[in-house]
Enzyme design. Structure first.
Site, mmCIF file in Angstrom:
data_model
loop_
_atom_site.group_PDB
_atom_site.id
_atom_site.type_symbol
_atom_site.label_atom_id
_atom_site.label_comp_id
_atom_site.label_asym_id
_atom_site.label_seq_id
_atom_site.Cartn_x
_atom_site.Cartn_y
_atom_site.Cartn_z
ATOM 1 N N GLY A 100 0.690 -1.102 -0.034
ATOM 2 C CA GLY A 100 0.038 0.012 0.080
ATOM 3 C C GLY A 100 0.842 1.111 0.077
ATOM 4 O O GLY A 100 0.536 2.323 -0.400
ATOM 5 N N SER A 128 -7.092 -9.199 -2.234
ATOM 6 C CA SER A 128 -7.570 -8.186 -0.977
ATOM 7 C C SER A 128 -6.518 -7.241 -1.118
ATOM 8 O O SER A 128 -6.612 -6.419 -0.088
ATOM 9 C CB SER A 128 -7.622 -9.116 0.332
ATOM 10 O OG SER A 128 -6.412 -9.612 0.546
ATOM 11 N N ASN A 129 -5.631 -7.160 -1.969
ATOM 12 C CA ASN A 129 -4.476 -6.295 -1.987
ATOM 13 C C ASN A 129 -5.029 -5.050 -2.886
ATOM 14 O O ASN A 129 -4.550 -3.908 -2.613
ATOM 15 C CB ASN A 129 -3.252 -6.671 -2.585
ATOM 16 C CG ASN A 129 -2.535 -7.720 -1.685
ATOM 17 O OD1 ASN A 129 -1.563 -8.573 -2.391
ATOM 18 N ND2 ASN A 129 -2.670 -7.925 -0.485
ATOM 19 N N LYS A 145 4.624 -9.623 -6.312
ATOM 20 C CA LYS A 145 4.522 -8.318 -6.481
ATOM 21 C C LYS A 145 5.929 -7.520 -7.057
ATOM 22 O O LYS A 145 5.409 -6.456 -7.669
ATOM 23 C CB LYS A 145 4.401 -7.704 -5.122
ATOM 24 C CG LYS A 145 2.983 -8.287 -4.412
ATOM 25 C CD LYS A 145 2.973 -7.358 -3.039
ATOM 26 C CE LYS A 145 1.463 -7.899 -2.270
ATOM 27 N NZ LYS A 145 1.582 -7.470 -0.887
ATOM 28 N N ASN A 190 5.599 -4.410 9.312
ATOM 29 C CA ASN A 190 5.710 -5.358 10.583
ATOM 30 C C ASN A 190 6.965 -4.626 11.059
ATOM 31 O O ASN A 190 7.793 -4.099 10.753
ATOM 32 C CB ASN A 190 5.887 -6.704 10.369
ATOM 33 C CG ASN A 190 7.126 -7.009 9.593
ATOM 34 O OD1 ASN A 190 8.200 -7.270 10.272
ATOM 35 N ND2 ASN A 190 7.056 -7.457 8.282
ATOM 36 N N CYS A 230 17.683 7.505 14.581
ATOM 37 C CA CYS A 230 17.177 6.441 13.836
ATOM 38 C C CYS A 230 15.859 5.823 14.633
ATOM 39 O O CYS A 230 15.697 6.362 15.563
ATOM 40 C CB CYS A 230 18.367 5.300 13.853
ATOM 41 S SG CYS A 230 18.693 4.520 15.508
ATOM 42 N N CYS A 247 -2.859 -4.337 8.879
ATOM 43 C CA CYS A 247 -4.008 -3.968 7.906
ATOM 44 C C CYS A 247 -4.950 -5.188 7.548
ATOM 45 O O CYS A 247 -6.133 -4.955 7.529
ATOM 46 C CB CYS A 247 -3.168 -3.573 6.477
ATOM 47 S SG CYS A 247 -2.496 -1.945 6.826
ATOM 48 N N CYS A 305 21.883 5.428 22.167
ATOM 49 C CA CYS A 305 21.360 4.521 21.030
ATOM 50 C C CYS A 305 22.105 3.342 20.862
ATOM 51 O O CYS A 305 23.129 3.451 20.662
ATOM 52 C CB CYS A 305 20.587 5.249 19.819
ATOM 53 S SG CYS A 305 20.101 4.141 18.702
ATOM 54 N N CYS A 308 22.999 3.556 16.684
ATOM 55 C CA CYS A 308 23.834 4.818 16.201
ATOM 56 C C CYS A 308 24.275 5.770 17.171
ATOM 57 O O CYS A 308 24.986 6.688 17.017
ATOM 58 C CB CYS A 308 22.889 5.572 15.169
ATOM 59 S SG CYS A 308 21.584 6.606 16.215
ATOM 60 N N CYS A 423 -14.438 -17.996 15.623
ATOM 61 C CA CYS A 423 -13.995 -16.699 15.281
ATOM 62 C C CYS A 423 -13.304 -16.712 13.937
ATOM 63 O O CYS A 423 -13.640 -17.618 13.262
ATOM 64 C CB CYS A 423 -13.006 -16.152 16.269
ATOM 65 S SG CYS A 423 -11.305 -17.000 16.363
HETATM 66 ZN ZN LIG Z 1 19.687 5.601 17.011
#
Ligand SMILES: [Zn+2]
Lengths: 465, 101
Positions: A100, A128-129, A145, A190, A230, A247, A305, A308, A423
């Site tokens: 998307g 469904s895409n 794809k 994800n 980052c 989604c 971090c 980084c 379900c």
């Molecule tokens: Zn960082």
């Protein structure tokens, strides 16, 4: 159904499959033809150029005549101009995810004349895409794809070099793929992949244009650019898996990722062309329902971090060995969650449930999906009690079970009406049965795999979503 | 103290699916100069606005991983996180980071 109707249906079916085959053949031949024509065109313009001693008899700052025509509206734009276009033509952009977000971004990259355009994806085009992944056409359903997206990009602009990376992004291939591009666009879906992409960009020093969209909201920022943070600076600890909406489970209005994908294209083009002020150190939040866009200031690079920071452990070796699935407790290739909470005697298969309905065994089927899911499609005679309302509606279940029992009295005096729970995929039904057991409904059972299993194993005509 | 609180990225589902809450936060002042801090506001939100699954909003005395907090459109990391002090009419946004596409 009358025999005439079934005849017509059959003929329709066979015509449709023929149509698909013909369309595939057409697109195949078209791309073949393009491959034959293109080098020729290039060759002829090149030979014309060499006979003139330069690409054009006139000074054009390195732009070929066909480019001046194609990109004319960019060139006359004062804040973009020849320099912006020339920078863009020399740049290379990698889009991870042809879904998307990636769909509109890729089309704009191709159209605007990015020099080299890479696409990473391992998925196939699905029906469904189509409502949001506007780069794909029906003819490509079932095909990779990457193939579909690359063909669309080439169809828009055959002078762009489009590179197909038809593989899942892993720590083992990411460094090699990313190193061939100037700018990385995260259009994935994800959490583990988002950490993986960000870390890889940090290790290689590449700017990352990151977008996300679920439901009616979108988010956008640029990581690892101009002293900005980052992904790990902002989110050092991954969220619990239950907090990650997808989604597929939560829905998404098609145009919402489209808007974010367009904005990703804009930001990447700005970096590539070296124009304007990139969205670094800031984040754009888009709320489609109230038509509001808010741009907020976010923290800069964090000294602490892990990726980084000043004492960061991340280098190529550390990255290659990092386990992103363990770190985020989420698999990279988002297979739907498959819980296994119940003993086998508290579960039945969809086929067994089919038998129960055929034998007209007394039972109550509770569907614990949210009401708006139940509205899409449901099994006959099922009662919708969304999982979130189960607690307050227990009395209702008791009274229905009792009523059914009374109706069956005499016939099968000992056995009471059985309680089954279903379900969408068979996770919430297990949670519900677990809860029902605790509340005294000890014979409650769930249907393994939910409605998806019903569609797969009992009735292929049952619509899945 | 009048504040505008906004929830997004799915967090609104924890408070009756309502995104914008104009609230009046009462808090105990030990001294007259005491100001409401984000720490105080978080516990107020947890008690007064979060209707379900509080673990989806908080972890310990702060927000759970993956939630961005913005005070007047600015990352609370820049204003001192939990010790950020709030003024009348401030706008505080809680937003869960999205991963989908
Ligand atoms: Zn960082």
């Amino acid at each position: 159904m009358s025999s005439l109707a079934s005849e017509i249906l059959q003929e329709l079916e066979s015509l449709k499959s023929e149509k698909t085959k013909i369309e595939q053949k057409i697109s195949q031949l078209e791309s073949q033809l393009k491959d034959i024509n293109l080098p020729k065109q290039h060759a002829s313009s090149a030979s014309a150029a060499s006979s003139n001693g330069s690409s054009s008899p006139y000074p054009t700052n390195g732009l070929e005549p066909h480019m001046i025509h194609r990109y004319s509206r960019h060139l006359v734009l004062p804040s973009f101009g020849v320099q912006g276009q020339a920078n863009l033509l020399k740049s290379s952009i990698l889009v991870v995810g042809a879904g998307g977000l990636g769909a509109p971004a890729l089309l704009y990259f191709a159209a605007s004349g990015v020099g080299k355009l890479g696409i990473v994806d391992h998925d196939k085009v699905e029906l469904s895409n189509m409502h949001r992944q506007i780069i794909h056409t029906e003819a490509y359903i079932g095909q990779p794809k990457v193939k579909s997206a690359a063909a669309a990009c080439r169809a828009v602009n055959s002078s762009v070099e489009v590179v197909e990376h038809e593989e899942a992004l892993r720590t083992s291939n990411a460094l090699e793929i990313f190193s061939k591009y100037d700018i990385i666009v995260d259009a994935t879906d994800n959490a583990p992949t988002r950490y993986l992409i960000s870390d890889c960009c940090v290790v290689l020093g590449k700017p990352l244009v990151s977008g996300a969209a679920v439901g009616l909201e979108g988010q956008l920022t640029i990581y690892n650019h101009n002293g900005g943070p980052c992904y790990r600076c902002l989110f050092p600890t991954p969220p619990p898996r239950s907090a990650c909406q997808s989604c597929a489970d939560n829905g998404v209005l098609g145009v919402v990722p489209g808007i974010i994908g367009c904005l990703q294209a804009l930001e990447a083009i700005k970096i590539a062309a070296a124009v304007g002020e990139p969205l670094s150190g800031r984040m754009l939040l888009f709320d489609a329902l109230s038509s509001r866009i808010r741009v907020v200031k976010i923290r800069g690079r964090s000294m602490h971090c892990e990726a980084c920071g000043d004492n960061a452990r991340f280098n190529k070796q550390y990255f290659r060995e990092f386990d992103y699935e363990k770190f985020t407790q989420t698999p990279l290739r988002v297979p739907p969650l498959k819980l296994n909470l119940l003993p086998s005697e508290s579960r039945i298969s969809s086929m067994e449930y089919k038998e129960i309905t055929l034998n007209k065994e007394p039972h109550v089927l509770v569907d614990v999906r949210p009401a708006h899911h139940f509205k899409i499609v449901s099994l006959p005679n099922s009662l919708n009690i969304p999982f979130s309302t189960l607690e307050s509606r227990l009395p209702e279940i008791s009274s229905i079970l009792k009523k059914d029992e009374e109706e069956e009295k005499g016939a099968v005096s000992e056995s009471s009406a059985q309680l089954y729970v279903v379900c969408r995929r068979g996770n919430d039904s297990q949670r519900a049965v677990q809860y029902l057991h605790k509340m005294g409904f000890t014979s409650a059972k769930d249907i393994v795999g939910g409605l998806e299993s019903w569609a797969q194993n009992v009735d292929p005509n049952f619509p899945t979503y | 103290m009048q504040l505008t609180l906004e929830f997004g990225g799915g967090l609104e589902l924890l408070c009756d699916s309502k995104k914008i809450h104009n609230v009046n936060v009462e808090f105990e002042q030990q001294n007259k100069e005491d100001k409401l801090t984000m720490k105080g506001l978080l516990s107020w939100v947890r008690t007064n606005l979060i209707k379900e699954r509080p673990e989806m909003f908080m972890k310990g005395d702060t927000v759970r991983p993956g939630v961005l907090v913005l005070v007047n459109d600015c990352d609370w990391e820049l204003s001192g996180q939990l010790s950020t002090t709030l003024e009348e009419k401030d706008v505080v946004v809680f937003i869960s980071t999205l991963h989908g596409g």
